[in-house]
Design a protein around this motif. Structure first.
Motif, PDB file in Angstrom:
ATOM      1  N   LEU A  41      -2.969   7.109  -8.055  1.00  0.00           N
ATOM      2  CA  LEU A  41      -3.457   5.739  -8.127  1.00  0.00           C
ATOM      3  C   LEU A  41      -4.171   5.453  -9.432  1.00  0.00           C
ATOM      4  CD1 LEU A  41      -4.977   5.177  -4.606  1.00  0.00           C
ATOM      5  CD2 LEU A  41      -2.862   4.249  -5.531  1.00  0.00           C
ATOM      6  N   VAL A  99      -4.163  10.697  11.561  1.00  0.00           N
ATOM      7  CA  VAL A  99      -3.169  11.294  10.678  1.00  0.00           C
ATOM      8  C   VAL A  99      -3.322  10.658   9.297  1.00  0.00           C
ATOM      9  CG1 VAL A  99      -0.677  11.404  10.259  1.00  0.00           C
ATOM     10  CG2 VAL A  99      -1.571  11.812  12.551  1.00  0.00           C
ATOM     11  N   MET A 100      -3.195  11.458   8.249  1.00  0.00           N
ATOM     12  CA  MET A 100      -3.296  10.897   6.897  1.00  0.00           C
ATOM     13  C   MET A 100      -1.979  10.234   6.505  1.00  0.00           C
ATOM     14  SD  MET A 100      -5.734  13.433   4.735  1.00  0.00           S
ATOM     15  CE  MET A 100      -6.176  12.135   3.597  1.00  0.00           C
ATOM     16  N   THR A 101      -2.057   9.279   5.586  1.00  0.00           N
ATOM     17  CA  THR A 101      -0.854   8.571   5.152  1.00  0.00           C
ATOM     18  C   THR A 101      -0.727   8.661   3.638  1.00  0.00           C
ATOM     19  OG1 THR A 101      -1.799   6.431   4.589  1.00  0.00           O
ATOM     20  CG2 THR A 101      -1.391   6.847   6.907  1.00  0.00           C
ATOM     21  N   PHE A 102       0.436   8.263   3.145  1.00  0.00           N
ATOM     22  CA  PHE A 102       0.634   8.177   1.699  1.00  0.00           C
ATOM     23  C   PHE A 102       0.355   6.758   1.202  1.00  0.00           C
ATOM     24  CE2 PHE A 102       2.770  12.233   2.186  1.00  0.00           C
ATOM     25  CZ  PHE A 102       2.346  12.886   1.048  1.00  0.00           C
ATOM     26  N   ASN A 103      -0.093   5.888   2.111  1.00  0.00           N
ATOM     27  CA  ASN A 103      -0.426   4.533   1.683  1.00  0.00           C
ATOM     28  C   ASN A 103      -1.815   4.501   1.054  1.00  0.00           C
ATOM     29  OD1 ASN A 103       1.931   3.974   2.919  1.00  0.00           O
ATOM     30  ND2 ASN A 103       1.153   2.300   4.163  1.00  0.00           N
ATOM     31  N   ALA A 104      -2.041   3.514   0.199  1.00  0.00           N
ATOM     32  CA  ALA A 104      -3.365   3.360  -0.407  1.00  0.00           C
ATOM     33  C   ALA A 104      -3.589   1.918  -0.799  1.00  0.00           C
ATOM     34  CB  ALA A 104      -3.482   4.253  -1.635  1.00  0.00           C
ATOM     35  N   ASP A 105      -4.769   1.421  -0.458  1.00  0.00           N
ATOM     36  CA  ASP A 105      -5.147   0.074  -0.874  1.00  0.00           C
ATOM     37  C   ASP A 105      -5.510   0.087  -2.354  1.00  0.00           C
ATOM     38  OD1 ASP A 105      -4.840  -1.387   1.441  1.00  0.00           O
ATOM     39  OD2 ASP A 105      -6.756  -0.695   2.234  1.00  0.00           O
ATOM     40  N   MET A 122      -7.922  -0.253  -5.457  1.00  0.00           N
ATOM     41  CA  MET A 122      -9.342   0.069  -5.598  1.00  0.00           C
ATOM     42  C   MET A 122      -9.937  -0.678  -6.772  1.00  0.00           C
ATOM     43  SD  MET A 122      -9.356   4.069  -4.731  1.00  0.00           S
ATOM     44  CE  MET A 122      -8.061   4.381  -5.871  1.00  0.00           C
ATOM     45  N   TYR A 165      -7.494  10.946  -5.713  1.00  0.00           N
ATOM     46  CA  TYR A 165      -8.211  10.168  -6.719  1.00  0.00           C
ATOM     47  C   TYR A 165      -9.722  10.425  -6.630  1.00  0.00           C
ATOM     48  CZ  TYR A 165     -10.422   6.166  -8.928  1.00  0.00           C
ATOM     49  OH  TYR A 165     -11.230   5.388  -9.697  1.00  0.00           O
ATOM     50  N   THR A 200     -11.437   9.610   3.908  1.00  0.00           N
ATOM     51  CA  THR A 200     -10.286   8.709   3.766  1.00  0.00           C
ATOM     52  C   THR A 200      -9.072   9.259   4.513  1.00  0.00           C
ATOM     53  OG1 THR A 200      -8.790   7.611   2.247  1.00  0.00           O
ATOM     54  CG2 THR A 200      -9.572   9.772   1.594  1.00  0.00           C
ATOM     55  N   LEU A 201      -8.205   8.358   4.986  1.00  0.00           N
ATOM     56  CA  LEU A 201      -6.960   8.764   5.641  1.00  0.00           C
ATOM     57  C   LEU A 201      -5.784   8.652   4.680  1.00  0.00           C
ATOM     58  CD1 LEU A 201      -7.334   7.094   9.145  1.00  0.00           C
ATOM     59  CD2 LEU A 201      -7.878   9.420   8.443  1.00  0.00           C
ATOM     60  N   SER A 202      -6.067   8.281   3.422  1.00  0.00           N
ATOM     61  CA  SER A 202      -4.999   8.113   2.448  1.00  0.00           C
ATOM     62  C   SER A 202      -4.955   9.316   1.500  1.00  0.00           C
ATOM     63  CB  SER A 202      -5.241   6.827   1.655  1.00  0.00           C
ATOM     64  OG  SER A 202      -4.567   6.902   0.411  1.00  0.00           O
ATOM     65  N   ILE A 203      -3.799   9.964   1.443  1.00  0.00           N
ATOM     66  CA  ILE A 203      -3.673  11.160   0.603  1.00  0.00           C
ATOM     67  C   ILE A 203      -3.836  10.825  -0.888  1.00  0.00           C
ATOM     68  CG2 ILE A 203      -2.072  13.008  -0.095  1.00  0.00           C
ATOM     69  CD1 ILE A 203      -1.074  12.869   2.916  1.00  0.00           C
ATOM     70  N   PRO A 204      -3.182   9.751  -1.409  1.00  0.00           N
ATOM     71  CA  PRO A 204      -3.397   9.425  -2.835  1.00  0.00           C
ATOM     72  C   PRO A 204      -4.851   9.081  -3.140  1.00  0.00           C
ATOM     73  CG  PRO A 204      -1.556   8.148  -1.942  1.00  0.00           C
ATOM     74  CD  PRO A 204      -2.184   8.858  -0.798  1.00  0.00           C
ATOM     75  N   GLU A 205      -5.501   8.386  -2.199  1.00  0.00           N
ATOM     76  CA  GLU A 205      -6.888   8.015  -2.407  1.00  0.00           C
ATOM     77  C   GLU A 205      -7.776   9.256  -2.425  1.00  0.00           C
ATOM     78  OE1 GLU A 205      -7.631   4.054  -0.513  1.00  0.00           O
ATOM     79  OE2 GLU A 205      -9.355   5.132   0.271  1.00  0.00           O
ATOM     80  N   GLN A 206      -7.458  10.216  -1.543  1.00  0.00           N
ATOM     81  CA  GLN A 206      -8.233  11.455  -1.492  1.00  0.00           C
ATOM     82  C   GLN A 206      -8.132  12.212  -2.821  1.00  0.00           C
ATOM     83  OE1 GLN A 206      -7.063  14.818   1.246  1.00  0.00           O
ATOM     84  NE2 GLN A 206      -9.027  14.253   2.157  1.00  0.00           N
ATOM     85  N   THR A 250       0.809  -1.216   0.000  1.00  0.00           N
ATOM     86  CA  THR A 250       0.000   0.000   0.000  1.00  0.00           C
ATOM     87  C   THR A 250       0.847   1.273   0.000  1.00  0.00           C
ATOM     88  OG1 THR A 250      -0.152  -0.048   2.403  1.00  0.00           O
ATOM     89  CG2 THR A 250      -1.946  -1.101   1.199  1.00  0.00           C
ATOM     90  N   ALA A 251       2.150   1.138   0.241  1.00  0.00           N
ATOM     91  CA  ALA A 251       3.012   2.323   0.282  1.00  0.00           C
ATOM     92  C   ALA A 251       3.118   2.931  -1.105  1.00  0.00           C
ATOM     93  CB  ALA A 251       4.389   1.954   0.803  1.00  0.00           C
ATOM     94  N   THR A 252       2.851   4.220  -1.178  1.00  0.00           N
ATOM     95  CA  THR A 252       2.998   4.876  -2.480  1.00  0.00           C
ATOM     96  C   THR A 252       4.133   5.899  -2.443  1.00  0.00           C
ATOM     97  OG1 THR A 252       1.420   6.586  -1.897  1.00  0.00           O
ATOM     98  CG2 THR A 252       0.547   4.642  -3.020  1.00  0.00           C
ATOM     99  N   SER A 253       4.753   6.071  -1.273  1.00  0.00           N
ATOM    100  CA  SER A 253       5.859   7.030  -1.195  1.00  0.00           C
ATOM    101  C   SER A 253       7.120   6.294  -0.783  1.00  0.00           C
ATOM    102  CB  SER A 253       5.555   8.115  -0.175  1.00  0.00           C
ATOM    103  OG  SER A 253       5.505   7.561   1.116  1.00  0.00           O
ATOM    104  N   ARG A 263     -14.985   3.914   2.244  1.00  0.00           N
ATOM    105  CA  ARG A 263     -15.087   2.928   1.164  1.00  0.00           C
ATOM    106  C   ARG A 263     -16.541   2.710   0.751  1.00  0.00           C
ATOM    107  NH1 ARG A 263     -10.243   0.156   1.143  1.00  0.00           N
ATOM    108  NH2 ARG A 263      -9.007   1.773   0.172  1.00  0.00           N
ATOM    109  N   ARG A 303      -0.056  -0.127 -10.814  1.00  0.00           N
ATOM    110  CA  ARG A 303      -1.083   0.404  -9.916  1.00  0.00           C
ATOM    111  C   ARG A 303      -0.976   1.905  -9.630  1.00  0.00           C
ATOM    112  NH1 ARG A 303      -0.023   0.732  -4.104  1.00  0.00           N
ATOM    113  NH2 ARG A 303      -2.228   0.504  -3.713  1.00  0.00           N
TER     114      ARG A 303
END
Lengths: 406, 125
Positions: free
Chosen positions: A249, B117-123, B125, A396, A388-394, A192-195, A359, A242
């Motif tokens: 994303l 806290v927000m993260t840079f991780n993402a599942d 989709m 998107y 969402t707590l995910s910056i890339p997901e936000q 799940t790490a994108t950074s 979700r 991905r």
């Protein structure tokens, strides 16, 4: 320190072997683990110039044993017992195969007395051979925090009275389940790490796959171990497609399937095919089977959605969870249409874990968009983006909301 | 999961704190120290700080590439940030329990806020 990738791999593979020899000899897991880390460090410093010794395990065991004895001697409280230990007979050659040592170590590191965060940390260090700093960077926490988790994990193992031996048969299924969960979480953290790049972060997906492979070597007939390894390979196969280079994303439906790793797909598919034919079915096998169906499909539309739906229904009855339910609903909508999916979603929201979850909003947004209700879809995408707590997901989800026609 | 525990104060609660007997204030500081040790030992502490008086704050603006600073908080500000914890724990209920401990420790606190806290991780989709 920069050392060659090959040497790094050699050292990590040696870690459980060397640690097992030491723990069997001295019995003190915490002290032996420290000594092995010091020996790995010494090897990383000396081997690039001096060359890899003919017997790397022997070298590491010798250095680690010396470090352990030095530490032990400097420990004043134990000085009185020194003579007793010195009189012990040196152990003979290791009678236990390496694979069994790795399994025993994994079970010790995933002991139920530890929190999941501690289980992961000590597993990566004691079995994976990673340094505290590497593990800390992989999880983006300060090194002092990670050092504390590892030291706490060792204290908990000691306090539990756990020995370096195979747990009694009645405990084995639970202990193995804990090991699989730790390897699953470790893989997920990496996936799940994108950074972060390979330069600054250890590749946790590769590390999880490597350790799961070792576990599979020890237990080749266990269907869930095989299932987890297959799931990791089949999921990791999609990683090159991905995300965009900027970290944005790309959802499964829009991924360039030509970029998927066919070698990993072939291996994962063969593994899960064999496991499903031979072993009793379990959650990891079902998830791997679903991943295999995605990986084998020529496109998102051409995916075997009826079979995926059946597998999710089975998975939901075997190992229920809110995210499994949402995935089942997505499959339901692919088979029976978006309106039917929305109907299922409304029913599922009775579960407090799903009500107002980002979700849930994202899935509803997608299904509403499919039915043509773009205004409602936009509002749901915005709710999902807020939660969402995910910056890339936000990013998107905001982009999806903005792209809908007014 | 990472959470931030934000500690807010205001002039009235600050006055209450200043008026406390020294022994009570010292007990509060000791409670903070104990909590810090607890979070460090458990491997959940990422960072913490108590912030200096808001009169020492500088407002920073960038205008046309120029950095402009001003003094102190906005006059109309009722609440000010007095400190924070950044922790890594299992779930928000654990974080709320730590937040309650912070509230207990700090007599001069008006409000505790716990936020994920927000993260840079993402599942996927």
């Amino acid at each position: 320190m920069i050392i060659g990738r090959e040497l790094e791999q050699t050292l990590r593979e040696q870690t459980p072997r060397v640690l097992a020899v030491l723990v069997r000899r001295y019995g003190d897991f915490a002290g032996c683990e420290d000594a092995v880390q010091q020996a790995l460090l010494a090897a990383a410093e000396q081997w690039p110039a001096a060359g890899v010794p003919a017997n790397p395990t022997g070298w590491l065991v010798r250095v680690a044993a010396r470090r352990w004895v030095e530490q032990w001697r400097s420990d004043a409280a134990r000085r009185r017992r020194e003579e007793l230990a010195a009189s012990r007979q040196p152990p003979g050659p290791n009678p236990v195969p390496d694979t069994e040592d790795t399994l025993t170590l994994l079970m010790l590191c995933c002991h139920p007395a530890l929190t999941p965060a501690s289980q992961i940390a000590i597993t990566l260090r004691a079995v994976g051979g990673l340094s505290t700093g590497e593990i800390a960077r992989a999880f983006l926490v300060p090194e002092a925090t990670m050092a504390q988790r590892i030291s706490r994990a060792k204290q908990a193992i000691k306090a539990s009275g756990a020995q370096f031996s195979t747990p009694p048969p009645e405990e084995l299924p639970d202990r193995l389940a804990a090991v699989l969960h730790v390897l699953y979480l470790t893989f997920n953290e990496g996936y799940t790490a994108t950074s972060g790049t390979a330069l600054t972060r250890v590749d946790l997906t590769a590390e999880a796959i490597r350790l799961t492979r070792q576990l599979h070597d020890a237990l080749p007939d266990n269907g869930e171990v095989t299932g987890l390894l297959a799931l990791q390979l089949l999921t990791d196969a999609r990683r090159p497609a991905r995300a965009r280079p900027d970290g944005a994303l790309i959802p499964l439906a829009e991924q360039d399937r030509a970029r998927w790793d066919t070698q990993a797909i072939t291996e994962g598919t063969a593994l899960i095919g064999g496991a499903l034919a031979a072993a009793p079915v379990g959650p990891y096998q079902l998830q791997a089977a679903i991943a295999a169906l995605h990986d084998e499909a020529a496109s998102y539309q051409a995916t075997d959605w009826p079979q995926i739906l059946t597998l999710y229904q089975l998975l939901e009855s075997l190992a229920p969870g809110p995210m499994i339910t949402l995935n089942r609903i997505i499959a339901h909508a692919m088979v029976h249409g978006p309106a039917a999916g929305l109907h299922e979603l409304a029913a599922a929201e009775a579960d407090p874990a799903l009500a107002d979850h980002h979700r849930t909003h994202a899935v509803r947004a997608h299904l509403l968009d499919e039915t043509g209700d773009t205004d409602a879809a936009r509002a749901e995408y915005q709710l999902a983006a807020q939660r969402t707590l995910s910056i890339p997901e936000q990013l998107y989800l905001q982009a999806r909301a903005a792209a809908l026609p007014h | 999961m990472q959470y931030v525990i934000l500690i807010y104060s205001n002039p009235a609660s600050r006055q209450t704190f200043d008026a406390l007997p020294p022994a009570r204030r010292k007990a509060g500081l000791n409670a903070f120290r104990a909590l810090n040790e607890q979070l460090t030992r458990s491997g959940e502490m990422l960072a913490t700080a108590l912030l200096a008086d808001p009169s020492l704050a500088k407002q920073v603006h960038v205008s046309h590439g120029q950095t402009v600073t001003g003094d102190g908080p906005f006059a109309e500000a009722k609440e000010h940030l007095a400190g924070f914890y950044l922790i890594d724990c299992d779930d928000i209920d654990t974080a709320i329990a730590y937040g309650a401990q912070v509230h207990e420790a700090a007599a001069g606190v008006d409000l505790i806020e716990v936020r994920p806290v927000m993260t840079f991780n993402a599942d996927e989709m």
